[in-house]
Motif scaffolding. Structure first.
Motif, PDB file in Angstrom:
ATOM      1  N   GLU A 291     -10.608  30.760  11.970  1.00  0.00           N
ATOM      2  CA  GLU A 291     -11.379  30.399  10.806  1.00  0.00           C
ATOM      3  C   GLU A 291     -13.020  30.727  11.171  1.00  0.00           C
ATOM      4  N   THR A 292     -13.331  30.547  12.375  1.00  0.00           N
ATOM      5  CA  THR A 292     -14.932  30.956  12.799  1.00  0.00           C
ATOM      6  C   THR A 292     -14.944  32.540  12.804  1.00  0.00           C
ATOM      7  N   TRP A 293     -13.839  33.123  13.411  1.00  0.00           N
ATOM      8  CA  TRP A 293     -13.679  34.606  13.555  1.00  0.00           C
ATOM      9  C   TRP A 293     -13.647  35.217  12.270  1.00  0.00           C
ATOM     10  N   HIS A 294     -12.678  34.707  11.148  1.00  0.00           N
ATOM     11  CA  HIS A 294     -12.630  35.172  10.012  1.00  0.00           C
ATOM     12  C   HIS A 294     -13.592  35.089   9.185  1.00  0.00           C
ATOM     13  N   ARG A 295     -14.713  34.109   9.285  1.00  0.00           N
ATOM     14  CA  ARG A 295     -16.033  33.856   8.307  1.00  0.00           C
ATOM     15  C   ARG A 295     -16.960  35.038   8.723  1.00  0.00           C
ATOM     16  N   GLY A 296     -16.810  35.687   9.778  1.00  0.00           N
ATOM     17  CA  GLY A 296     -17.765  36.826  10.152  1.00  0.00           C
ATOM     18  C   GLY A 296     -17.093  38.320   9.890  1.00  0.00           C
ATOM     19  N   GLN A 297     -16.174  38.093   9.030  1.00  0.00           N
ATOM     20  CA  GLN A 297     -15.746  39.632   8.278  1.00  0.00           C
ATOM     21  C   GLN A 297     -16.136  39.687   6.975  1.00  0.00           C
ATOM     22  N   GLU A 298     -16.003  41.012   6.529  1.00  0.00           N
ATOM     23  CA  GLU A 298     -16.557  41.127   5.009  1.00  0.00           C
ATOM     24  C   GLU A 298     -15.583  40.435   4.019  1.00  0.00           C
ATOM     25  N   SER A 299     -14.407  40.741   4.174  1.00  0.00           N
ATOM     26  CA  SER A 299     -13.282  40.435   3.386  1.00  0.00           C
ATOM     27  C   SER A 299     -12.840  38.857   3.715  1.00  0.00           C
ATOM     28  N   ARG A 300     -12.139  38.145   2.937  1.00  0.00           N
ATOM     29  CA  ARG A 300     -11.504  37.079   3.049  1.00  0.00           C
ATOM     30  C   ARG A 300     -10.088  36.966   3.187  1.00  0.00           C
ATOM     31  N   LEU A 301      -9.385  36.373   4.130  1.00  0.00           N
ATOM     32  CA  LEU A 301      -7.882  35.914   3.940  1.00  0.00           C
ATOM     33  C   LEU A 301      -7.578  34.619   3.308  1.00  0.00           C
ATOM     34  N   VAL A 302      -6.750  34.419   2.547  1.00  0.00           N
ATOM     35  CA  VAL A 302      -6.271  33.038   1.681  1.00  0.00           C
ATOM     36  C   VAL A 302      -5.572  32.457   2.784  1.00  0.00           C
ATOM     37  N   PRO A 303      -6.026  31.012   3.027  1.00  0.00           N
ATOM     38  CA  PRO A 303      -5.500  30.214   3.859  1.00  0.00           C
ATOM     39  C   PRO A 303      -4.267  29.723   3.206  1.00  0.00           C
ATOM     40  N   THR A 304      -2.919  29.522   3.478  1.00  0.00           N
ATOM     41  CA  THR A 304      -1.714  29.151   2.966  1.00  0.00           C
ATOM     42  C   THR A 304      -1.132  27.856   3.702  1.00  0.00           C
ATOM     43  N   GLY A 305      -1.940  27.439   4.687  1.00  0.00           N
ATOM     44  CA  GLY A 305      -1.269  26.402   5.437  1.00  0.00           C
ATOM     45  C   GLY A 305       0.065  26.541   5.796  1.00  0.00           C
ATOM     46  N   ASN A 306       0.880  25.314   5.277  1.00  0.00           N
ATOM     47  CA  ASN A 306       2.346  25.303   5.660  1.00  0.00           C
ATOM     48  C   ASN A 306       3.305  25.305   4.520  1.00  0.00           C
ATOM     49  N   ALA A 307       2.590  26.079   3.439  1.00  0.00           N
ATOM     50  CA  ALA A 307       3.348  26.361   2.255  1.00  0.00           C
ATOM     51  C   ALA A 307       4.837  26.955   2.445  1.00  0.00           C
ATOM     52  N   ASP A 308       5.720  26.421   1.516  1.00  0.00           N
ATOM     53  CA  ASP A 308       7.151  26.676   1.762  1.00  0.00           C
ATOM     54  C   ASP A 308       7.282  28.546   1.547  1.00  0.00           C
ATOM     55  N   VAL A 309       8.251  29.058   2.234  1.00  0.00           N
ATOM     56  CA  VAL A 309       8.366  30.431   2.049  1.00  0.00           C
ATOM     57  C   VAL A 309       9.720  30.563   1.738  1.00  0.00           C
ATOM     58  N   GLU A 310      10.376  31.163   0.875  1.00  0.00           N
ATOM     59  CA  GLU A 310      11.865  31.399   0.577  1.00  0.00           C
ATOM     60  C   GLU A 310      12.048  32.972   1.099  1.00  0.00           C
ATOM     61  N   GLY A 311      12.863  32.929   2.169  1.00  0.00           N
ATOM     62  CA  GLY A 311      13.492  34.256   2.434  1.00  0.00           C
ATOM     63  C   GLY A 311      15.041  34.484   1.989  1.00  0.00           C
ATOM     64  N   SER A 312      15.785  35.507   2.309  1.00  0.00           N
ATOM     65  CA  SER A 312      17.050  35.549   1.832  1.00  0.00           C
ATOM     66  C   SER A 312      18.087  34.857   1.985  1.00  0.00           C
ATOM     67  N   THR A 313      17.856  33.932   3.066  1.00  0.00           N
ATOM     68  CA  THR A 313      18.852  32.892   3.194  1.00  0.00           C
ATOM     69  C   THR A 313      18.539  31.546   3.700  1.00  0.00           C
ATOM     70  N   ARG A 314      17.233  31.124   3.585  1.00  0.00           N
ATOM     71  CA  ARG A 314      16.612  29.893   3.676  1.00  0.00           C
ATOM     72  C   ARG A 314      15.104  29.939   3.421  1.00  0.00           C
ATOM     73  N   MET A 315      14.873  28.480   3.204  1.00  0.00           N
ATOM     74  CA  MET A 315      13.494  28.201   3.016  1.00  0.00           C
ATOM     75  C   MET A 315      12.870  27.642   4.176  1.00  0.00           C
ATOM     76  N   ARG A 316      11.707  28.133   4.680  1.00  0.00           N
ATOM     77  CA  ARG A 316      11.034  27.501   5.813  1.00  0.00           C
ATOM     78  C   ARG A 316       9.414  27.306   5.609  1.00  0.00           C
ATOM     79  N   LYS A 317       8.919  26.714   6.179  1.00  0.00           N
ATOM     80  CA  LYS A 317       7.425  26.518   6.256  1.00  0.00           C
ATOM     81  C   LYS A 317       6.837  26.565   7.879  1.00  0.00           C
ATOM     82  N   PRO A 318       5.967  27.201   7.857  1.00  0.00           N
ATOM     83  CA  PRO A 318       4.935  27.434   9.121  1.00  0.00           C
ATOM     84  C   PRO A 318       4.130  26.235   9.335  1.00  0.00           C
ATOM     85  N   ASP A 319       3.473  26.294  10.581  1.00  0.00           N
ATOM     86  CA  ASP A 319       2.184  25.162  10.930  1.00  0.00           C
ATOM     87  C   ASP A 319       1.295  25.433  10.162  1.00  0.00           C
TER      88      ASP A 319
END
Length: 276
Positions: A108-136
């Motif tokens: 995040e420290t590096w990210h704040r130094g850039q012109e654009s912004r990424l959207v933090p999505t944390g450990n939100a569930d993501v559904e693929g073709s076979t399963r739902m998974r969440k990252p850290d």
């Protein structure tokens, strides 16, 4: 089928496994496994618990309805809606939390130094073709790109504390293969009891498309010799700006570089937890 699930998830054959018989039974069994996990001082191999025969209606009742049990919801690691199998993970340890939070702070420290912004999505569930998974931890680009599915993060991190390496590799395989490589930066942080921390960036192995391989690795081992004031560090890590933001750099924008000082900061946060 049982072996297939274990292999797909990268879990050992000793992983506790139950037939799902309703929310109360699922909660009771998971609490029993949690008590066993705590008794063994987190040195056992039961980081995960599997429940079979969880159809879509049961999954919604157990994990998505307003009355769903928070312990089960917070512990959900994967739901395979083809095999109707859920994988629950024991609550994150302080070591696990320290690892991914420290990395997120550095990123995040590096990210704040850039012109654009990424959207933090944390450990939100993501559904693929076979399963739902969440990252850290995960981040998405805010740029709309035709043909890109907005559900996939651009950057994600999975942290492992005493987890099988096979588990982390299978996690990476899911994110890279099921997203059609729309996940551009997939990282793991592996912490061991020998007081080492390893960060790897993974890509899909194009020769097989059924495995992943590391392309960058950075490793630190704690040095307890009072005559030496530096830990042992090897490797380097540079993530192209374009892989994170999906556009070219402009102005003073820069690639993300994990420095030796950054890795030391992350490792010391982890080692502090280990010493408590």
């Amino acid at each position: 089928m049982a072996d297939d699930i274990l292999r797909e998830e990268g879990l050992p054959a000793t992983t506790p496994r139950y037939q799902y018989q309703g929310v109360k039974q699922c909660l009771r069994c998971f609490e029993l496994e949690l008590e066993r996990y705590d008794r063994e001082g987190q040195h056992g191999d039961c980081l995960y618990v599997i429940f079979d025969h969880v159809d879509d209606r049961s999954f919604q009742e157990c994990f998505e309805d307003d009355s769903a049990e928070s312990l089960l919801v917070d512990s959900l690691a994967t739901y395979n809606f083809i095999s109707h199998t859920i994988v629950l993970k024991m609550p994150a340890s302080d070591v696990h939390e320290a690892a991914h939070r420290a990395f997120s702070g550095i990123f995040e420290t590096w990210h704040r130094g850039q012109e654009s912004r990424l959207v933090p999505t944390g450990n939100a569930d993501v559904e693929g073709s076979t399963r739902m998974r969440k990252p850290d931890s995960s981040w998405k680009t805010s740029i709309h790109i035709p043909g890109r599915d907005v559900k996939w993060p651009t950057v994600l991190v999975e942290a492992g504390w005493s987890e099988p390496v096979a588990k982390l590799k299978q996690d990476m395989l899911f994110w890279l293969r099921e997203s059609g490589q729309q996940v551009k930066v997939a990282l793991t942080i592996q912490v061991t009891r020998r007081e080492s921390v390893t960060i790897k960036q993974w890509v899909l192995d194009e020769t097989t498309r059924s495995s992943v391989k590391p392309i960058q690795t950075m490793h630190i081992t704690r040095n307890r010799d009072p005559r030496l004031n530096q830990h042992q560090i090897s490797g380097s890590m540079r993530i192209p700006f374009e892989d994170c933001f999906l556009r070219a750099k402009r102005g003073n924008e820069s690639d993300f570089v994990l420095s030796n000082e950054d890795l030391t900061e992350l490792a010391e946060a982890v080692w502090y937890c280990l010493s408590e």
